[in-house]
Design a protein around this motif. Structure first.
Motif, mmCIF file in Angstrom:
data_model
loop_
_atom_site.group_PDB
_atom_site.id
_atom_site.type_symbol
_atom_site.label_atom_id
_atom_site.label_comp_id
_atom_site.label_asym_id
_atom_site.label_seq_id
_atom_site.Cartn_x
_atom_site.Cartn_y
_atom_site.Cartn_z
ATOM 1 N N LEU A 1 -38.522 -38.012 38.545
ATOM 2 C CA LEU A 1 -37.884 -39.283 38.216
ATOM 3 C C LEU A 1 -38.286 -40.354 39.219
ATOM 4 O O LEU A 1 -38.330 -40.086 40.417
ATOM 5 N N THR A 2 -38.519 -41.550 38.738
ATOM 6 C CA THR A 2 -38.720 -42.671 39.641
ATOM 7 C C THR A 2 -37.359 -43.164 40.124
ATOM 8 O O THR A 2 -36.318 -42.838 39.535
ATOM 9 N N VAL A 3 -37.345 -43.954 41.166
ATOM 10 C CA VAL A 3 -36.092 -44.515 41.661
ATOM 11 C C VAL A 3 -35.446 -45.375 40.582
ATOM 12 O O VAL A 3 -34.223 -45.343 40.390
ATOM 13 N N GLU A 4 -36.248 -46.112 39.836
ATOM 14 C CA GLU A 4 -35.711 -46.941 38.754
ATOM 15 C C GLU A 4 -35.032 -46.079 37.690
ATOM 16 O O GLU A 4 -33.962 -46.431 37.176
ATOM 17 N N GLU A 5 -35.627 -44.942 37.367
ATOM 18 C CA GLU A 5 -35.026 -44.023 36.390
ATOM 19 C C GLU A 5 -33.733 -43.422 36.930
ATOM 20 O O GLU A 5 -32.759 -43.248 36.189
ATOM 21 N N ILE A 6 -33.722 -43.114 38.218
ATOM 22 C CA ILE A 6 -32.502 -42.587 38.839
ATOM 23 C C ILE A 6 -31.370 -43.602 38.706
ATOM 24 O O ILE A 6 -30.243 -43.246 38.335
ATOM 25 N N ILE A 7 -31.646 -44.855 38.984
ATOM 26 C CA ILE A 7 -30.623 -45.900 38.884
ATOM 27 C C ILE A 7 -30.123 -46.034 37.447
ATOM 28 O O ILE A 7 -28.914 -46.179 37.203
ATOM 29 N N GLN A 8 -31.017 -45.933 36.478
ATOM 30 C CA GLN A 8 -30.597 -45.978 35.070
ATOM 31 C C GLN A 8 -29.665 -44.823 34.737
ATOM 32 O O GLN A 8 -28.655 -45.004 34.053
#
Length: 195
Positions: A1-8
């Motif tokens: 997971l990217t950090v952006e995906e984690i935040i989502q």
């Protein structure tokens, strides 16, 4: 997971908790004993080298960020609990000591820790060059009553201010009485005896 995906994904957890409160729930419980949250918590599955891996604090970060966001929208009277592993029962996974440290890190954020055990993933992720171990050829051995109790008792002893529940194979009233009377855990969780 990217950090952006984690935040989502964190925001999806927050949305679900908000909906639960809107529908009248007193709180929520994270399933941190074999699903997404546990894959961040377990050293056996979390090989990240960014802010979400590498140390106990970093492996807790995903959960902490979700809880902090939920608290902002639901308030402090909304109960947040987690069912988490006292041990993963796999090499290199969460041990009683690791789980106890997680509870120490999370005590001011999470209201109740329900101690379970076992990673619950079909196959562990592999580090580069590592081979997948052969699955066991014999069925899982029977486990004793209260098989998660040693981990729960260890965690409670090292985190006396944390609210601890134990779950797993608990069947008899006498066993429950011993747990509670001897303060091995604050609470006992079980389901199958009701069924």
């Amino acid at each position: 997971l990217t950090v952006e995906e984690i935040i989502q994904i964190e925001d999806q957890f927050v949305y679900s908790a908000t909906r639960a409160k809107e529908f009248g729930a007193d709180g929520i419980q994270f399933s941190g004993g074999g699903y997404l949250v546990s894959t961040f918590l377990s050293p056996a599955t979390n090989f990240r080298t960014d802010q979400y891996g590498g140390s106990d604090e970093n492996r807790c970060r995903f959960l902490i960020e979700i809880v902090d966001k939920i608290r902002k929208v639901t308030g402090n009277d909304f109960i947040i609990s987690i069912k988490m592993n006292g041990t993963d029962r796999v090499d290199g996974g969460i041990s009683e000591e690791t789980a106890s440290n997680y509870v120490k890190i999370l005590t001011n954020k999470i209201d109740l820790f329900e101690i379970a055990g076992g990673l619950g993933v079909a196959k562990l992720p592999l580090k580069p060059g590592q081979k997948q171990p052969e699955p066991p050829k014999k069925p899982r051995a029977e486990r004793p009553e209260g098989y998660n109790l040693p981990a729960a008792e260890y965690i409670k002893k090292h985190n006396p201010d944390a609210l601890i529940a134990v779950v797993g194979g608990i069947r008899r009233k006498e066993f429950v009485d011993d747990i509670l009377n001897n303060k091995k855990s604050d609470m006992v969780s079980f389901c199958r005896p009701f069924l």
